[in-house]
Design a protein around this motif. Sequence first.
Motif, PDB file in Angstrom:
ATOM      1  N   ARG A  19       0.871  -1.218   0.081  1.00 56.50           N
ATOM      2  CA  ARG A  19      -0.054   0.132   0.043  1.00 56.50           C
ATOM      3  C   ARG A  19       0.936   1.331   0.116  1.00 56.50           C
ATOM      4  NH1 ARG A  19      -3.310  -2.506   3.973  1.00 56.50           N
ATOM      5  NH2 ARG A  19      -4.624  -3.931   2.949  1.00 56.50           N
ATOM      6  N   GLU A  20       1.836   1.147   0.626  1.00 59.61           N
ATOM      7  CA  GLU A  20       2.901   2.379   0.585  1.00 59.61           C
ATOM      8  C   GLU A  20       3.458   2.497  -0.711  1.00 59.61           C
ATOM      9  OE1 GLU A  20       6.011   1.749   3.653  1.00 59.61           O
ATOM     10  OE2 GLU A  20       4.572   1.716   5.294  1.00 59.61           O
ATOM     11  N   LEU A  21       3.938   1.502  -1.252  1.00 59.08           N
ATOM     12  CA  LEU A  21       4.361   1.594  -2.746  1.00 59.08           C
ATOM     13  C   LEU A  21       3.339   2.177  -3.867  1.00 59.08           C
ATOM     14  CD1 LEU A  21       6.671  -1.612  -2.937  1.00 59.08           C
ATOM     15  CD2 LEU A  21       7.235   0.779  -2.548  1.00 59.08           C
ATOM     16  N   ASN A  22       2.201   1.554  -3.663  1.00 61.69           N
ATOM     17  CA  ASN A  22       1.120   1.868  -4.845  1.00 61.69           C
ATOM     18  C   ASN A  22      -0.264   2.027  -3.831  1.00 61.69           C
ATOM     19  OD1 ASN A  22      -0.540   2.523  -6.842  1.00 61.69           O
ATOM     20  ND2 ASN A  22       0.010   0.438  -7.759  1.00 61.69           N
ATOM     21  N   PRO A  23      -0.640   3.174  -3.446  1.00 57.24           N
ATOM     22  CA  PRO A  23      -1.750   3.397  -2.443  1.00 57.24           C
ATOM     23  C   PRO A  23      -3.051   2.956  -3.340  1.00 57.24           C
ATOM     24  CG  PRO A  23      -0.266   5.405  -2.621  1.00 57.24           C
ATOM     25  CD  PRO A  23       0.140   4.370  -3.605  1.00 57.24           C
ATOM     26  N   LYS A  24      -3.056   3.299  -4.641  1.00 55.85           N
ATOM     27  CA  LYS A  24      -4.241   2.954  -5.571  1.00 55.85           C
ATOM     28  C   LYS A  24      -4.461   1.533  -5.793  1.00 55.85           C
ATOM     29  CE  LYS A  24      -3.974   7.498  -7.783  1.00 55.85           C
ATOM     30  NZ  LYS A  24      -4.031   8.354  -8.843  1.00 55.85           N
ATOM     31  N   GLN A  25      -3.527   0.722  -5.459  1.00 56.94           N
ATOM     32  CA  GLN A  25      -3.554  -0.921  -5.593  1.00 56.94           C
ATOM     33  C   GLN A  25      -4.503  -1.232  -4.405  1.00 56.94           C
ATOM     34  OE1 GLN A  25      -1.844  -2.925  -7.856  1.00 56.94           O
ATOM     35  NE2 GLN A  25      -3.170  -4.665  -7.089  1.00 56.94           N
ATOM     36  N   PRO A  26      -5.489  -1.860  -4.992  1.00 60.58           N
ATOM     37  CA  PRO A  26      -6.769  -2.502  -4.113  1.00 60.58           C
ATOM     38  C   PRO A  26      -6.096  -3.568  -3.345  1.00 60.58           C
ATOM     39  CG  PRO A  26      -6.895  -3.097  -6.313  1.00 60.58           C
ATOM     40  CD  PRO A  26      -6.021  -2.403  -6.496  1.00 60.58           C
ATOM     41  N   ALA A  27      -6.411  -3.704  -1.908  1.00 59.40           N
ATOM     42  CA  ALA A  27      -5.780  -4.778  -1.226  1.00 59.40           C
ATOM     43  C   ALA A  27      -6.480  -6.099  -1.491  1.00 59.40           C
ATOM     44  CB  ALA A  27      -6.208  -4.231   0.250  1.00 59.40           C
ATOM     45  N   ALA A  28      -5.512  -6.908  -1.474  1.00 61.28           N
ATOM     46  CA  ALA A  28      -6.091  -8.207  -1.886  1.00 61.28           C
ATOM     47  C   ALA A  28      -5.734  -9.432  -0.865  1.00 61.28           C
ATOM     48  CB  ALA A  28      -5.321  -8.779  -3.063  1.00 61.28           C
ATOM     49  N   ASP A  29      -6.245 -10.626  -1.040  1.00 58.04           N
ATOM     50  CA  ASP A  29      -5.892 -11.561  -0.062  1.00 58.04           C
ATOM     51  C   ASP A  29      -4.411 -11.727  -0.307  1.00 58.04           C
ATOM     52  OD1 ASP A  29      -8.014 -12.232   1.165  1.00 58.04           O
ATOM     53  OD2 ASP A  29      -8.611 -14.083  -0.086  1.00 58.04           O
ATOM     54  N   PHE A  30      -3.858 -12.170   0.882  1.00 60.82           N
ATOM     55  CA  PHE A  30      -2.478 -12.532   0.617  1.00 60.82           C
ATOM     56  C   PHE A  30      -2.385 -14.092   0.961  1.00 60.82           C
ATOM     57  CE2 PHE A  30       1.767 -13.476   2.898  1.00 60.82           C
ATOM     58  CZ  PHE A  30       2.462 -12.606   1.977  1.00 60.82           C
ATOM     59  N   ARG A  31      -2.247 -14.793  -0.288  1.00 60.26           N
ATOM     60  CA  ARG A  31      -2.024 -16.224  -0.374  1.00 60.26           C
ATOM     61  C   ARG A  31      -0.765 -16.977  -0.809  1.00 60.26           C
ATOM     62  NH1 ARG A  31      -7.338 -17.752  -3.579  1.00 60.26           N
ATOM     63  NH2 ARG A  31      -6.878 -15.754  -4.675  1.00 60.26           N
ATOM     64  N   PRO A  32      -0.401 -17.802  -0.222  1.00 63.95           N
ATOM     65  CA  PRO A  32       0.976 -18.567  -0.834  1.00 63.95           C
ATOM     66  C   PRO A  32       0.512 -19.051  -2.263  1.00 63.95           C
ATOM     67  CG  PRO A  32       0.341 -19.521   1.110  1.00 63.95           C
ATOM     68  CD  PRO A  32      -0.780 -18.580   0.827  1.00 63.95           C
ATOM     69  N   ILE A  33       1.667 -19.007  -3.192  1.00 64.20           N
ATOM     70  CA  ILE A  33       1.347 -19.636  -4.376  1.00 64.20           C
ATOM     71  C   ILE A  33       1.041 -21.026  -4.578  1.00 64.20           C
ATOM     72  CG2 ILE A  33       3.880 -20.221  -4.883  1.00 64.20           C
ATOM     73  CD1 ILE A  33       1.852 -18.447  -7.370  1.00 64.20           C
ATOM     74  N   GLN A  34       1.548 -21.875  -3.576  1.00 57.49           N
ATOM     75  CA  GLN A  34       1.350 -23.169  -3.579  1.00 57.49           C
ATOM     76  C   GLN A  34      -0.384 -23.350  -3.203  1.00 57.49           C
ATOM     77  OE1 GLN A  34       3.428 -25.848  -4.217  1.00 57.49           O
ATOM     78  NE2 GLN A  34       1.342 -27.111  -4.537  1.00 57.49           N
ATOM     79  N   ALA A  35      -1.109 -22.532  -2.712  1.00 58.64           N
ATOM     80  CA  ALA A  35      -2.291 -22.521  -2.524  1.00 58.64           C
ATOM     81  C   ALA A  35      -2.991 -22.316  -3.795  1.00 58.64           C
ATOM     82  CB  ALA A  35      -2.794 -21.612  -1.494  1.00 58.64           C
ATOM     83  N   LEU A  36      -2.612 -21.270  -4.723  1.00 56.25           N
ATOM     84  CA  LEU A  36      -3.326 -20.927  -5.909  1.00 56.25           C
ATOM     85  C   LEU A  36      -3.078 -22.179  -6.779  1.00 56.25           C
ATOM     86  CD1 LEU A  36      -1.784 -17.437  -6.401  1.00 56.25           C
ATOM     87  CD2 LEU A  36      -4.247 -18.182  -5.651  1.00 56.25           C
ATOM     88  N   VAL A  37      -1.789 -22.803  -6.749  1.00 57.01           N
ATOM     89  CA  VAL A  37      -1.531 -24.036  -7.686  1.00 57.01           C
ATOM     90  C   VAL A  37      -2.578 -25.113  -7.278  1.00 57.01           C
ATOM     91  CG1 VAL A  37       0.139 -25.751  -8.177  1.00 57.01           C
ATOM     92  CG2 VAL A  37       0.543 -23.629  -8.314  1.00 57.01           C
TER      93      VAL A  37
END
Length: 174
Positions: A19-37
Amino acid sequence: MRTTLPPATLATSVLTTLRELNPKQPAADFRPIQALVNHANSPRQFFMLLVATFAALGLTLAALGIYGVISYSVTQRTQEIGIRMALGASTSQVQRSVIAKTLRLALIGIATGAIASLLVSRAIAALLFNTAPTDPIAFAAMVMLIGTVALLAGYIPARRASRVNRWSPCATTE
């Protein structure tokens, strides 16, 4: 982001930094890549589990069918087997005869099934991973497995048939 820490402990700090780097970026879920796979592969894994379950069920039904047919055939031939044994056939000759008939029937079934599976294998080619639909190792394993099941399914009735009493009551009348 690669880390050895549990993802839940880093979630808030990573989302804050993003959010500090890009305040306009919508907050999303924080999920490990293995969970997505895992989520992406779960339908395929379920389908393969379903196919494996049906294959095991099919093998069980084939074994029961082979045993039932051979057992019924031997039961129908009990008098003939008793007469052969009364005329001097040994138990090993009776067992070999029954097992030979079992294997003859099994070979006919295996040949028919192999031809049918070769024809149908083209339909499931898209579902296979790192193997060809006509994989010779898979077909050889199938032949060996069904042959072994047939041999075992024929052995039990053959053993039972070889124990027919040579001096059964049907040979004498009192």
